[in-house]
Design a protein around this motif. Structure first.
Motif, short mmCIF file in Angstrom:
data_model
loop_
_atom_site.label_atom_id
_atom_site.label_comp_id
_atom_site.label_asym_id
_atom_site.label_seq_id
_atom_site.Cartn_x
_atom_site.Cartn_y
_atom_site.Cartn_z
N LEU A 4 0.79 -1.03 -0.03
CA LEU A 4 0.07 0.01 -0.02
C LEU A 4 1.09 1.27 0.02
O LEU A 4 0.40 2.25 -0.64
CB LEU A 4 -0.87 -0.03 1.11
CG LEU A 4 -1.65 1.16 1.38
CD1 LEU A 4 -2.84 1.27 0.30
CD2 LEU A 4 -2.63 1.30 2.78
N ASP A 5 1.93 1.29 0.62
CA ASP A 5 2.78 2.61 0.82
C ASP A 5 3.45 2.53 -0.52
O ASP A 5 3.53 3.80 -0.97
CB ASP A 5 3.78 2.11 1.93
CG ASP A 5 4.74 3.41 1.99
OD1 ASP A 5 4.05 4.67 2.31
OD2 ASP A 5 5.97 3.26 2.00
N GLU A 6 4.07 1.50 -1.28
CA GLU A 6 4.58 1.58 -2.45
C GLU A 6 3.53 2.16 -3.57
O GLU A 6 3.86 3.11 -4.39
CB GLU A 6 5.10 0.28 -2.78
CG GLU A 6 6.37 -0.09 -2.22
CD GLU A 6 6.63 -1.38 -2.47
OE1 GLU A 6 5.98 -2.17 -3.27
OE2 GLU A 6 7.81 -1.83 -1.76
N ALA A 7 2.29 1.71 -3.45
CA ALA A 7 1.13 2.02 -4.39
C ALA A 7 1.00 3.65 -3.95
O ALA A 7 0.87 4.35 -5.05
CB ALA A 7 -0.04 1.23 -4.30
N LEU A 8 0.87 4.05 -2.71
CA LEU A 8 0.43 5.18 -2.73
C LEU A 8 1.66 6.28 -3.20
O LEU A 8 1.31 7.36 -3.52
CB LEU A 8 0.11 5.72 -1.16
CG LEU A 8 -0.29 6.86 -0.52
CD1 LEU A 8 -1.66 7.10 -1.43
CD2 LEU A 8 -0.50 6.94 0.87
N SER A 9 2.95 5.78 -2.92
CA SER A 9 4.08 6.61 -3.28
C SER A 9 3.93 6.69 -5.01
O SER A 9 4.10 7.74 -5.51
CB SER A 9 5.44 5.94 -3.10
OG SER A 9 5.63 6.08 -1.63
#
Length: 64
Positions: A4-9
């Motif tokens: 999720l963090d990677e996708a949000l970035s």
């Protein structure tokens, strides 16, 4: 959670306003109207952005 963090970035690189909306709604717990006010956009636009961002993030996390 890492996905999720990677996708949000990734979303932030493509569309910072939509990413900020997700942060405000998901992590800060703001309502759609509150987040719209912070971002200086209409509630209707915030709703459209929220719908898009959720679907986009879901697709990214799933790897579709």
């Amino acid at each position: 959670l890492i996905a999720l963090d990677e996708a949000l970035s990734k979303l932030a690189a493509q569309d910072p306003v939509k990413a900020r909306l997700v942060e405000l709604r998901y992590f800060a717990g703001l309502t759609g109207d509150e987040a719209a006010t912070v971002l200086g956009i209409s509630s209707a636009t915030a709703d459209r952005y929220w719908t898009f961002a959720r679907a986009w993030l879901h697709s990214e996390v799933r790897g579709d």
